[in-house]
Scaffold this motif. Structure first.
Motif, PDB file in Angstrom:
ATOM      1  N   LYS A 146      -0.503  -7.098  -9.145  1.00 29.34           N
ATOM      2  CA  LYS A 146      -0.694  -7.277  -7.704  1.00 29.34           C
ATOM      3  C   LYS A 146       0.549  -6.869  -6.921  1.00 29.34           C
ATOM      4  CE  LYS A 146      -4.121 -11.014  -7.539  1.00 29.34           C
ATOM      5  NZ  LYS A 146      -4.365 -12.404  -7.077  1.00 29.34           N
ATOM      6  N   SER A 147       1.718  -7.229  -7.449  1.00 29.46           N
ATOM      7  CA  SER A 147       2.965  -6.863  -6.779  1.00 29.46           C
ATOM      8  C   SER A 147       3.133  -5.355  -6.724  1.00 29.46           C
ATOM      9  CB  SER A 147       4.154  -7.501  -7.507  1.00 29.46           C
ATOM     10  OG  SER A 147       5.380  -7.083  -6.945  1.00 29.46           O
ATOM     11  N   GLU A 148       2.809  -4.658  -7.800  1.00 29.42           N
ATOM     12  CA  GLU A 148       2.914  -3.195  -7.809  1.00 29.42           C
ATOM     13  C   GLU A 148       1.945  -2.565  -6.820  1.00 29.42           C
ATOM     14  OE1 GLU A 148       4.217  -2.913 -12.549  1.00 29.42           O
ATOM     15  OE2 GLU A 148       2.174  -2.442 -11.905  1.00 29.42           O
TER      16      GLU A 148
ATOM     17  N   ARG B 226       0.926  -4.005  -4.033  1.00 31.94           N
ATOM     18  CA  ARG B 226       1.481  -4.282  -2.699  1.00 31.94           C
ATOM     19  C   ARG B 226       2.597  -3.299  -2.354  1.00 31.94           C
ATOM     20  NH1 ARG B 226       1.099  -9.809  -4.628  1.00 31.94           N
ATOM     21  NH2 ARG B 226      -0.680 -10.871  -3.642  1.00 31.94           N
ATOM     22  N   PHE B 227       3.428  -2.961  -3.343  1.00 30.78           N
ATOM     23  CA  PHE B 227       4.464  -1.953  -3.095  1.00 30.78           C
ATOM     24  C   PHE B 227       3.848  -0.622  -2.683  1.00 30.78           C
ATOM     25  CE2 PHE B 227       7.497  -4.581  -5.651  1.00 30.78           C
ATOM     26  CZ  PHE B 227       8.542  -4.589  -4.735  1.00 30.78           C
TER      27      PHE B 227
ATOM     28  N   ILE C 162      -6.395  -9.112  -2.481  1.00 26.53           N
ATOM     29  CA  ILE C 162      -5.076  -8.984  -1.862  1.00 26.53           C
ATOM     30  C   ILE C 162      -5.286  -8.962  -0.347  1.00 26.53           C
ATOM     31  CG2 ILE C 162      -3.029  -7.548  -1.561  1.00 26.53           C
ATOM     32  CD1 ILE C 162      -3.382  -6.525  -4.362  1.00 26.53           C
TER      33      ILE C 162
ATOM     34  N   ASN D 296      -0.180 -10.989 -11.868  1.00 22.62           N
ATOM     35  CA  ASN D 296       0.676 -11.108 -10.686  1.00 22.62           C
ATOM     36  C   ASN D 296       1.614  -9.915 -10.558  1.00 22.62           C
ATOM     37  OD1 ASN D 296      -0.451 -13.461  -9.813  1.00 22.62           O
ATOM     38  ND2 ASN D 296       1.146 -14.802 -10.615  1.00 22.62           N
ATOM     39  N   ILE D 297       2.067  -9.373 -11.687  1.00 23.96           N
ATOM     40  CA  ILE D 297       2.909  -8.176 -11.651  1.00 23.96           C
ATOM     41  C   ILE D 297       2.094  -6.989 -11.158  1.00 23.96           C
ATOM     42  CG2 ILE D 297       4.282  -6.593 -13.051  1.00 23.96           C
ATOM     43  CD1 ILE D 297       4.960  -8.911 -14.867  1.00 23.96           C
TER      44      ILE D 297
END
Length: 373
Positions: A335-337, A339-340, A272, A332-333
């Protein structure tokens, strides 16, 4: 109603015969629908799921009504054909030429062969499923390969039996079509390439049903992650993360680079990238990135997490967090979590993510020209 209309083989057909045939098959169709609906409703209410032999017998029972309808239709010809026997009806050639002679008996044999092939395929599928359930390590992909191979063998045998039932010499059929096959083979090279690729996929087992693969379609910079749904002889059906079903030629899976997430190691390293403003405490940023990653339950804690400073960018310090996780369909989900969580920690500790910066300068000559005007 009993007035003669036309001949059907040795039988005279009247309106009664037509009505009985139509009512018999329509009634069999309606009874099949009612039977399916009633059984499905009962199984759903009782929370029962039929598998194996019971499901096959239930399917055969629902189709037995058409056999009864056929028998009633044939017996209806006794209304106005007292002197004609059923044997004479079977021996009658409704197609009678110098090369082809087809009787009703041949048609009945063809129907029985097709029906027998379906029953044999269901029994073979049931046998294969039982064998794999007994095995300690049963794989859906391997089971699918065996079922597909048996299916193609049964189809070939049924096709040869149909030719024999129609009194067609298979050697003459193949010999006459050889020249045609050579001609169309030149124009269908891609099709044959996909056919052989399908056989390779089925027997080699490098890609199986249920595998998650990463495909580079050449149209976008990001590879496409998809799940293998079905492998046919010429094409393969895949499901993307958006839920779309794509049909891909088999040659793409044998001639291009495909990463199979379901084979080999279950863990893979993911990255990331993060950019922070110049002057930020890099040690604090490194600790916050590790905290955000390690807080996610899907990250492998024993694999180790590392942070590195990749470059001094135009807008800030370009850093990167690397971690190990399962090659999951939902990566991908995850990774998004993460990043949040990184954004939340950066706000809490006042770590700034810089905006892109651009300097705009006006040439002196243009300023002097405006002043003179």
């Amino acid at each position: 109603m009993s007035k003669f209309l036309f001949w059907l083989g040795p039988y005279q057909v009247c309106m009664w015969n037509i009505l009985i045939i139509v009512i018999s098959f329509f009634g069999a169709y309606v009874l099949k629908k009612i039977f399916h609906r009633s059984v499905k409703r009962y199984l759903t209410s009782a929370n029962i799921h039929l598998e194996g032999r019971k499901a096959i017998w239930l399917r055969l029972l629902s189709q037995s009504g058409f056999a009864l309808a056929g028998y009633i239709s044939v017996m209806s010809f006794n209304i106005n054909n007292e002197d004609v026997t059923f044997r004479e009806f079977l021996d009658f050639n409704f197609i009678d030429t110098s090369k082809i002679k087809i009787s009703f008996e041949n048609v009945i044999f063809v129907i029985l062969i097709i029906f027998g092939a379906r029953v044999t395929l269901n029994i073979a599928r049931l046998f294969i499923q039982r064998r794999f359930k007994r095995a300690k390590r049963s794989e859906i992909g391997t089971e699918y390969v065996y079922v597909q191979v048996v299916k193609y063998i049964i189809i070939i045998i049924a096709f040869v039996c149909v030719l024999a039932a129609l009194d067609v010499d298979a050697k003459i059929f193949l010999g006459g079509s050889a020249a045609l096959l050579v001609g169309i083979g030149l124009g269908l090279q891609d099709v044959f390439k996909d056919l052989f690729s399908g056989l390779v996929l089925l027997f080699e087992g490098s890609i199986r049903v249920g595998d998650v693969v990463e495909i580079n379609d050449g149209k976008s910079s990001e590879p496409m992650v998809a799940k293998i749904i079905k492998i046919n002889v010429r094409t393969t059906q895949i499901e993307t993360r958006d839920g779309n079903i794509l049909i891909v030629p088999n040659a793409k899976f044998t001639q291009e680079y495909i990463e199979n997430w379901s084979h080999g190691s279950t863990l893979s390293r993911f990255r990331i990238p993060v950019t922070v403003a110049y002057g930020s405490d890099t040690h604090l940023v490194s600790e916050l990135l590790k905290q955000a990653v390690l807080s996610h339950p899907k990250v492998n804690k024993s694999g180790g997490v590392s942070v590195r400073l990749n470059d001094f960018g135009e807008n800030g310090l370009q850093m990167e967090i690397m971690f190990w996780a399962d090659q999951s369909w939902d990566i991908n989900i995850y990774k998004s979590e993460i990043r949040f969580e990184i954004d939340r920690l950066f706000r809490h500790y006042n770590v700034r993510i810089p905006y892109p910066q651009r300097d705009v300068r006006i040439a002196e000559s243009s300023v002097e020209t405006k002043d003179s005007e």
